[in-house]
Enzyme design. Structure first.
Site, PDB file in Angstrom:
ATOM      1  N   ASP A  94      12.996   9.001   2.756  1.00  0.00           N
ATOM      2  CA  ASP A  94      12.600   7.929   1.860  1.00  0.00           C
ATOM      3  C   ASP A  94      11.684   6.970   2.636  1.00  0.00           C
ATOM      4  O   ASP A  94      12.068   6.474   3.700  1.00  0.00           O
ATOM      5  CB  ASP A  94      13.875   7.218   1.384  1.00  0.00           C
ATOM      6  N   GLY A  95      10.488   6.736   2.112  1.00  0.00           N
ATOM      7  CA  GLY A  95       9.512   5.898   2.802  1.00  0.00           C
ATOM      8  C   GLY A  95      10.026   4.511   3.112  1.00  0.00           C
ATOM      9  O   GLY A  95       9.727   3.930   4.151  1.00  0.00           O
ATOM     10  N   ASP A 118       0.431   6.938  -0.419  1.00  0.00           N
ATOM     11  CA  ASP A 118      -0.178   8.023  -1.206  1.00  0.00           C
ATOM     12  C   ASP A 118       0.845   8.470  -2.246  1.00  0.00           C
ATOM     13  O   ASP A 118       1.424   9.546  -2.148  1.00  0.00           O
ATOM     14  CB  ASP A 118      -0.547   9.161  -0.234  1.00  0.00           C
ATOM     15  N   SER A 119       1.059   7.636  -3.235  1.00  0.00           N
ATOM     16  CA  SER A 119       2.192   7.828  -4.148  1.00  0.00           C
ATOM     17  C   SER A 119       1.759   8.329  -5.510  1.00  0.00           C
ATOM     18  O   SER A 119       0.584   8.369  -5.843  1.00  0.00           O
ATOM     19  CB  SER A 119       2.923   6.501  -4.342  1.00  0.00           C
ATOM     20  N   THR A 120       2.755   8.649  -6.309  1.00  0.00           N
ATOM     21  CA  THR A 120       2.501   8.951  -7.711  1.00  0.00           C
ATOM     22  C   THR A 120       2.538   7.637  -8.512  1.00  0.00           C
ATOM     23  O   THR A 120       2.559   6.549  -7.934  1.00  0.00           O
ATOM     24  CB  THR A 120       3.523   9.999  -8.212  1.00  0.00           C
TER      25      THR A 120
HETATM   26  N1  AG3 Z   1      -1.368  10.685  -6.110  1.00  0.00           N
HETATM   27  C1  AG3 Z   1      -1.319  10.627  -7.529  1.00  0.00           C
HETATM   28  C2  AG3 Z   1      -2.016   9.508  -8.174  1.00  0.00           C
HETATM   29  C3  AG3 Z   1      -1.500   9.277  -9.558  1.00  0.00           C
HETATM   30  C4  AG3 Z   1      -1.999  10.224 -10.593  1.00  0.00           C
HETATM   31  N2  AG3 Z   1      -1.543   9.823 -11.858  1.00  0.00           N
HETATM   32  C5  AG3 Z   1      -1.559  10.555 -12.972  1.00  0.00           C
HETATM   33  N3  AG3 Z   1      -2.098  11.751 -12.986  1.00  0.00           N
HETATM   34  N4  AG3 Z   1      -1.079  10.080 -14.061  1.00  0.00           N
HETATM   35  C6  AG3 Z   1      -1.786  11.952  -5.694  1.00  0.00           C
HETATM   36  C7  AG3 Z   1      -1.350  12.347  -4.352  1.00  0.00           C
HETATM   37  C8  AG3 Z   1      -2.416  13.099  -3.675  1.00  0.00           C
HETATM   38  N5  AG3 Z   1      -2.187  13.225  -2.285  1.00  0.00           N
END
Ligand code: AG3
Length: 281
Positions: free
Chosen positions: A139-140, A157-159
């Site tokens: 966990d970061g 680098d998250s979602t």
């Molecule tokens: N990070 C995802 C960004 C968010 C995308 N959002 C979405 N498609 N609704 C990507 C990680 C790449 N290393």
């Protein structure tokens, strides 16, 4: 039979891609992971149904999450990536000879394993072949708490701020990251779409400004993300991404970047009015 995948970007709009094959589909304790082959964007990774990366446009995201900070900091040696289990950010960080060590802290080991197996063009530096790279499946937030005053640059680098990533958009977390940075450190985070996510942005930039003296937003064109107009937050203790930018150093970088360059570094920080309004203090 025609197979199409759609990510809905709002109730009434989405992006649709023709899929030729499912390469992996499974679930970890954190999220659902799918990797599919698309006709026009190459392999694509989805987390909980959201597009994370495609082979065709990942270069934009990974150039832009890494190089602006690494070319603003005069001598980045130790870099941390939180999230980023596909390895694309680490691949770009490794192009910088000043970087002695890059740490990847990804909560979901399945994302790392499947990226190494199925997305080698991104995961090429996290497969154990590079002694400058260290992996932590953790966990970061927990990791950062135990590694204070250590890093020159930290990249989030998250979602999207749903599921396991919610905490990565909060003020408490930004404070922990501040503490994990050295006295002239820089933090970068993906910061969603100015077009579709004004509320998330407003909150996120407010939280960042509560902690960092320098906070700027910059933009990139990422066709497979909602609206294609994407952004990153640059939060810094000392260096300003435009005023302290050494254009010559970026120009003479000595490695190829397909999106980033010394002109774009400056241009990316110039924002349309509506995007400035989203994050106005
Ligand atoms: N990070 C995802 C960004 C968010 C995308 N959002 C979405 N498609 N609704 C990507 C990680 C790449 N290393």
């Amino acid at each position: 039979m025609d197979l199409w995948y759609t990510e809905k970007h709002s109730e009434n709009v989405g992006i649709t891609m023709k899929v030729t094959k499912t390469l992996f589909s499974g679930e970890s304790e954190f999220q659902k992971l799918d990797i599919v082959e698309t006709l026009e964007y190459g392999k694509m990774m989805l987390l909980d149904g959201l597009v994370m990366v495609t082979e065709r446009d990942e270069f934009v995201y990974h150039d832009m999450i890494s190089h602006p900070a690494l070319f603003t900091h005069p001598n980045p040696k130790k870099v941390l990536v939180i999230g980023g289990g596909d390895g694309g950010s680490i691949r770009e960080i490794m192009k910088h000879p000043s970087v002695e060590q890059a740490v990847l802290c990804e909560i979901d080991g399945l994302v790392i394993d499947k990226s190494i197996e199925l997305l080698p063009s991104m995961a090429c530096e996290i497969d154990g072949s590079n002694p400058r790279v260290k992996l932590h499946v953790d966990d970061g937030i927990a990791y950062i708490r135990e590694h204070q005053d250590e890093f020159d640059v930290i990249m989030i680098d998250s979602t999207d701020p749903i599921g396991p990533a919610v905490g990565l958009f909060e003020e408490d977390f930004y404070r922990l990251v501040f503490g994990a940075l050295k006295e002239d450190g820089i933090m970068v985070a993906q910061s969603e779409s100015p077009f579709y996510h004004p509320e998330i942005q407003k909150n996120m930039y407010k939280n960042l400004r509560a902690v960092y003296p320098i906070v700027e937003m910059y933009q990139a064109f990422i066709p497979t993300y909602p609206s294609g107009f994407w952004s990153f937050a640059f939060a810094s203790k000392k260096y300003h991404p435009v005023k302290d930018f050494d254009r010559e150093r970026a120009k003479n970088r000595g490695f190829y970047t397909r999106y980033y360059n010394e002109d774009l570094h400056l241009g990316a920080f110039m924002l349309p009015t509506f995007a400035k309004e989203n994050i106005a203090g």
